[in-house]
Design an enzyme around this catalytic site. Structure first.
Site, mmCIF file in Angstrom:
data_model
loop_
_atom_site.group_PDB
_atom_site.id
_atom_site.type_symbol
_atom_site.label_atom_id
_atom_site.label_comp_id
_atom_site.label_asym_id
_atom_site.label_seq_id
_atom_site.Cartn_x
_atom_site.Cartn_y
_atom_site.Cartn_z
ATOM 1 N N HIS A 28 -24.772 -9.741 2.264
ATOM 2 C CA HIS A 28 -25.123 -9.271 3.606
ATOM 3 C C HIS A 28 -25.976 -10.303 4.327
ATOM 4 O O HIS A 28 -27.207 -10.293 4.207
ATOM 5 C CB HIS A 28 -25.886 -7.958 3.506
ATOM 6 C CG HIS A 28 -25.131 -6.868 2.813
ATOM 7 N ND1 HIS A 28 -24.983 -6.821 1.445
ATOM 8 C CD2 HIS A 28 -24.468 -5.788 3.311
ATOM 9 C CE1 HIS A 28 -24.266 -5.755 1.122
ATOM 10 N NE2 HIS A 28 -23.945 -5.111 2.228
ATOM 11 N N HIS A 263 -22.693 -7.955 9.135
ATOM 12 C CA HIS A 263 -23.501 -7.081 8.273
ATOM 13 C C HIS A 263 -23.287 -7.344 6.788
ATOM 14 O O HIS A 263 -24.240 -7.636 6.071
ATOM 15 C CB HIS A 263 -23.208 -5.594 8.566
ATOM 16 C CG HIS A 263 -23.672 -4.687 7.473
ATOM 17 N ND1 HIS A 263 -24.955 -4.196 7.417
ATOM 18 C CD2 HIS A 263 -23.037 -4.217 6.367
ATOM 19 C CE1 HIS A 263 -25.089 -3.458 6.326
ATOM 20 N NE2 HIS A 263 -23.937 -3.446 5.675
ATOM 21 N N GLU A 412 -38.127 17.981 -1.566
ATOM 22 C CA GLU A 412 -37.846 17.585 -2.954
ATOM 23 C C GLU A 412 -37.453 16.113 -3.063
ATOM 24 O O GLU A 412 -37.871 15.404 -3.985
ATOM 25 C CB GLU A 412 -36.729 18.456 -3.545
ATOM 26 C CG GLU A 412 -37.084 19.924 -3.706
ATOM 27 C CD GLU A 412 -36.907 20.721 -2.411
ATOM 28 O OE1 GLU A 412 -36.388 20.162 -1.419
ATOM 29 O OE2 GLU A 412 -37.310 21.910 -2.392
ATOM 30 N N HIS A 474 -29.861 30.205 -6.960
ATOM 31 C CA HIS A 474 -31.077 29.696 -7.598
ATOM 32 C C HIS A 474 -30.922 29.490 -9.104
ATOM 33 O O HIS A 474 -31.848 29.010 -9.758
ATOM 34 C CB HIS A 474 -32.244 30.660 -7.341
ATOM 35 C CG HIS A 474 -32.791 30.562 -5.949
ATOM 36 N ND1 HIS A 474 -31.983 30.624 -4.827
ATOM 37 C CD2 HIS A 474 -34.057 30.394 -5.487
ATOM 38 C CE1 HIS A 474 -32.741 30.499 -3.747
ATOM 39 N NE2 HIS A 474 -34.006 30.355 -4.125
ATOM 40 N N ARG A 520 -38.426 30.838 -16.628
ATOM 41 C CA ARG A 520 -39.231 31.773 -15.829
ATOM 42 C C ARG A 520 -39.689 32.924 -16.707
ATOM 43 O O ARG A 520 -40.793 33.455 -16.557
ATOM 44 C CB ARG A 520 -38.399 32.317 -14.670
ATOM 45 C CG ARG A 520 -39.140 33.409 -13.923
ATOM 46 C CD ARG A 520 -38.300 34.086 -12.863
ATOM 47 N NE ARG A 520 -39.120 35.084 -12.180
ATOM 48 C CZ ARG A 520 -38.776 36.354 -12.015
ATOM 49 N NH1 ARG A 520 -37.608 36.783 -12.433
ATOM 50 N NH2 ARG A 520 -39.581 37.174 -11.404
HETATM 51 C C1 LIG Z 1 -27.717 6.099 0.840
HETATM 52 C C2 LIG Z 1 -26.831 4.991 1.293
HETATM 53 N N1 LIG Z 1 -25.731 5.287 2.002
HETATM 54 C C3 LIG Z 1 -24.888 4.303 2.383
HETATM 55 C C4 LIG Z 1 -25.134 3.006 2.058
HETATM 56 C C5 LIG Z 1 -24.153 1.908 2.454
HETATM 57 N N2 LIG Z 1 -24.746 1.100 3.520
HETATM 58 C C6 LIG Z 1 -25.342 -0.058 3.274
HETATM 59 S S1 LIG Z 1 -26.072 -0.701 4.657
HETATM 60 C C7 LIG Z 1 -25.557 0.598 5.585
HETATM 61 C C8 LIG Z 1 -25.934 0.748 7.031
HETATM 62 C C9 LIG Z 1 -26.176 -0.490 7.713
HETATM 63 O O1 LIG Z 1 -26.967 -0.292 8.845
HETATM 64 P P1 LIG Z 1 -28.479 -0.753 8.856
HETATM 65 O O2 LIG Z 1 -29.232 0.029 7.887
HETATM 66 O O3 LIG Z 1 -28.909 -0.696 10.256
HETATM 67 O O4 LIG Z 1 -28.434 -2.229 8.335
HETATM 68 P P2 LIG Z 1 -27.919 -3.509 9.135
HETATM 69 O O5 LIG Z 1 -26.484 -3.294 9.457
HETATM 70 O O6 LIG Z 1 -28.752 -3.620 10.335
HETATM 71 O O7 LIG Z 1 -28.100 -4.616 8.175
HETATM 72 C C10 LIG Z 1 -24.825 1.489 4.819
HETATM 73 C C11 LIG Z 1 -24.202 2.727 5.377
HETATM 74 C C12 LIG Z 1 -26.304 2.742 1.323
HETATM 75 N N3 LIG Z 1 -26.628 1.507 0.941
HETATM 76 N N4 LIG Z 1 -27.132 3.741 0.969
#
Ligand SMILES: Cc1ncc(C[n+]2csc(CCOP(=O)(O)OP(=O)(O)O)c2C)c(N)n1
Length: 664
Positions: A28, A263, A412, A474, A520
């Site tokens: 990335h 990205h 949680e 539950h 419980r």
């Molecule tokens: C819980 C979770 N869901 C999905 C992803 C996959 N994922 C990685 S980065 C991202 C979103 C990217 O947007 P942002 O956080 O704004 O990062 P940027 O593109 O600016 O680097 C996603 C959906 C992840 N890493 N964690």
């Protein structure tokens, strides 16, 4: 001159990220390219850290919550002068065996404070670090001696701030006024599927104002003075801070900046060349110029900071020798006190195991000041409160930071992620609690605790249909089995007071999270011989004297008593019986094969297993010829005794299953 070097250093952070992703053909680049100025200011000017001693107890913590931008932290650590990652490590980005994994893994690389990647987790981890630091400061700081000066910095992304866990944690952090936290929000308005206009258009800062945070805005992420000023202001604000920084993802890439295209994929050779041309950076891949290295190296500055701290601590030691000893035990060495096991109570009365667990907590609390936790709004049900110590709160409220019961609220997921941060900070042993069924609400953080081998203790009560009237919403059915399936997690489902004590003993020394599943309903104390060794996870609880067993009854938690009752009937019917109690399948499987064979001899094939949960996992214990009494459907709302009878959990059912095996 220094302004030129700032720019050159920032360009180096950017190009290292670009080159590493290009070489790995995966990763990335966009986020590091956009956030390089933030990282530069933090690592070069703001952070109290010493690259020569990455685990210095008084260091500021830096959390890269947007873990996909891993190359940013790798490049920043490298330029700061950490021994690892080396340039070769960076060239091996994302390759087998390298310390520069796809997402930052704290157990691979010093300077990586927590393992991130699942968005939102790092945000909440930092809140836990701040809570730990605040509590320890209340215990150890004295006038003129701030022995816990650390602050928590982080970079958080759109994705982080969309995740519920971050909202939960932010809400609690604002309430608790955790002013040690300074997060920079990478507001690049881009996520994977496109612009944030598709799904994320709220006013984030207004939301954080409502949470009680200090907020600020930097309109241009390349404006270093604006960044400096915002960070300085935030650092002295008594509230946690979120600084929204308008950045450009993939900054400098003529064709990809500002788009999702930068990205999560290499820029491509051509675009790399165009981008470096746009930076005016005409050097081979992975170049770190000497003048950049000299400018960004923090070894000398870090050494000076730590030296000053060491002098402060020496004076502290002279003034408060006992406190200094205790600080070193807990914060530096992370050791339990020598005699802690003497505080474990003997619990041999009929009680719910959740009540026994509360008794253990309260017996240990005075001896183990590091034990620090609470529940997600179910403290009275989970029996997690430590008596007479007050609640951890904002300064000036109630017991303030000296309070010891954590009120997580109904959060949680954040609770578990915060506990991870507390464990990572060190000096405290966090425990968290809820109904076992709501382990589903915290599973992502538990999974990271497991991956990171964090000693977090999960007090999960109401562990089966035995909770009764609250009904199937539950009543956990699949939960125990699914938690047993998670690597590095130990599930303990004790049958009585003695096994509950053993579960806590195990959890406090376990190199990973322990889930203690507690009833419980009241359970009778079981009678066991002196040889019975609960710590082995599975052991012979009872055996017909003088004869080899014809049948083996294996129980766990509240069902173990049914095996004991069934054994009496089977004996009266002339059979020799063995009863095995198995509070922890994982611990039992970790024993030497000879021990396992001793408890469950291969030749003893007539086995009846009983657990009020799904059968998944018990097949191995029961073997091909065994029988499993399990609950492979959802429960129902009714008094517990009726449910046990209705779903076939009784001594009679065990007797019938055993008799069928004996007759076959
Ligand atoms: C819980 C979770 N869901 C999905 C992803 C996959 N994922 C990685 S980065 C991202 C979103 C990217 O947007 P942002 O956080 O704004 O990062 P940027 O593109 O600016 O680097 C996603 C959906 C992840 N890493 N964690």
């Amino acid at each position: 001159m220094s302004a030129d070097l700032d720019q050159l250093s920032i360009t180096t952070l950017r190009t290292l990220a670009i080159d590493a992703v290009q070489q790995a053909n995966s990763g990335h680049p966009g986020m590091p390219m956009g956030c390089a100025p933030i990282a530069h200011i933090l690592f070069n000017e703001t952070l109290r850290h010493n690259p020569a001693d990455p685990n210095w107890c008084a260091r500021d913590r830096f959390v890269l919550s947007a873990g996909h931008g891993s190359m940013l932290i790798y490049a920043a650590l490298h330029l700061s002068g950490y021994a690892r990652p080396t340039l070769d490590d960076i060239k091996a980005f994302r390759q087998s065996g390298s310390v520069t994994a796809g997402h930052p893994e704290n157990f691979l690389l010093d300077g990586v404070e927590t393992t991130t990647g699942p968005l939102g987790q790092g945000f909440a981890n930092g809140v836990g670090m701040a809570i730990a630091a605040e509590r320890l400061a209340a215990e150890f700081n004295r006038d003129g001696f701030d022995v816990l000066p650390q602050r928590i910095f982080g970079i958080v992304s759109d994705g982080d701030l969309m995740e519920g866990v971050a909202s939960e944690a932010a809400s609690l952090a604002g309430h608790l006024k955790l002013g040690r936290i300074v997060y920079l929000y990478d507001d690049n308005q881009i996520t994977i599927d496109g612009g944030t206009d598709k799904a994320f258009t709220e006013d984030v800062l207004k939301r954080f104002v409502a949470y009680g945070w200090h907020t600020d805005e930097v309109a241009n992420g390349n404006d270093l003075d604006a960044l400096r000023q915002a960070i300085n202001t935030a650092s002295t604000d008594p509230r946690p801070s979120l600084i929204k920084v308008r950045t450009v993802i993939g900054f400098g890439s003529p064709n990809k900046q500002g788009t999702p295209g930068s990205h999560g994929a290499p820029l491509g050779a051509e675009e790399v060349a165009l981008t470096k041309a746009a930076y005016g950076y005409d050097h081979p891949p992975f170049t770190v110029l000497d003048e950049v290295r000299a400018f960004t190296d923090q070894t000398a500055a870090g050494h000076a900071k730590q030296h000053a701290y060491n002098e402060l601590f020496a004076a502290y030691r002279a003034a408060y020798p006992q406190l200094a000893d205790e600080f070193e035990r807990r914060v530096l060495r992370g050791e339990l006190p020598a005699n802690w096991q003497a505080a474990l109570p003997a619990l041999d009365t009929p009680k719910a195991t959740r009540v026994h667990s509360g008794d253990v907590i309260n017996a240990l609390a005075p001896q183990l000041p590091e034990l620090f936790g609470g529940s997600a709004d179910l403290a009275a049900s989970n029996n997690t409160d430590i008596k007479d110590v007050g609640d951890f709160a904002a300064n000036g409220q109630g017991a303030g930071r000296a309070g010891r019961n954590l009120r997580f609220g109904v959060r949680e997921h954040a609770m578990a992620a915060i506990a991870n941060g507390m464990a990572l900070h060190g000096g405290v042993i966090p425990y968290v609690a809820s109904f076992l069924v709501f382990s589903d609400y915290l599973r992502p953080a538990l999974r990271l605790a497991a991956l990171m081998h964090l000693r977090v203790i999960y007090v999960m009560t109401h562990d089966s249909i035995g909770l009764g009237e609250d009904g199937p919403t539950h009543q956990p059915v699949e939960h125990v089995a699914s938690l047993r399936a998670m690597p590095n997690v130990t599930v303990m489902r004790p049958a009585d007071g003695a096994e509950t004590v053993a579960a806590w003993r195990y959890a406090l020394t376990n190199n990973g999270p322990t889930v203690i599943a507690l009833s419980r309903q009241t359970l009778p104390p079981l009678t066991r011989s002196d040889e019975a060794d609960i710590s082995r996870g599975g052991y012979v609880l009872y055996e017909t004297a003088g004869r080899d067993a014809h049948v083996c009854l294996i129980g766990t938690g509240s069902e173990t008593q049914l095996c004991v009752q069934a054994a009496a009937t089977l004996e009266a019917n002339g059979h020799a019986v063995r009863v095995v109690s198995m509070p922890s399948m994982e611990v039992f499987y970790a024993q030497p094969a000879a021990y396992q064979e001793q408890v469950l001899p291969a030749a003893l094939t007539r086995r009846v297993v009983i657990e009020a949960g799904v059968r998944f996992g018990w097949e191995r214990i029961a073997g091909d010829d065994g029988s499993i009494i399990s609950l492979d459907r959802f429960g129902a709302s009714a008094p517990a005794e009726e449910l046990f009878a209705r779903f076939g959990f009784s001594a009679e059912a065990v007797v019938n299953a055993a008799t069928a095996l004996l007759d076959s």
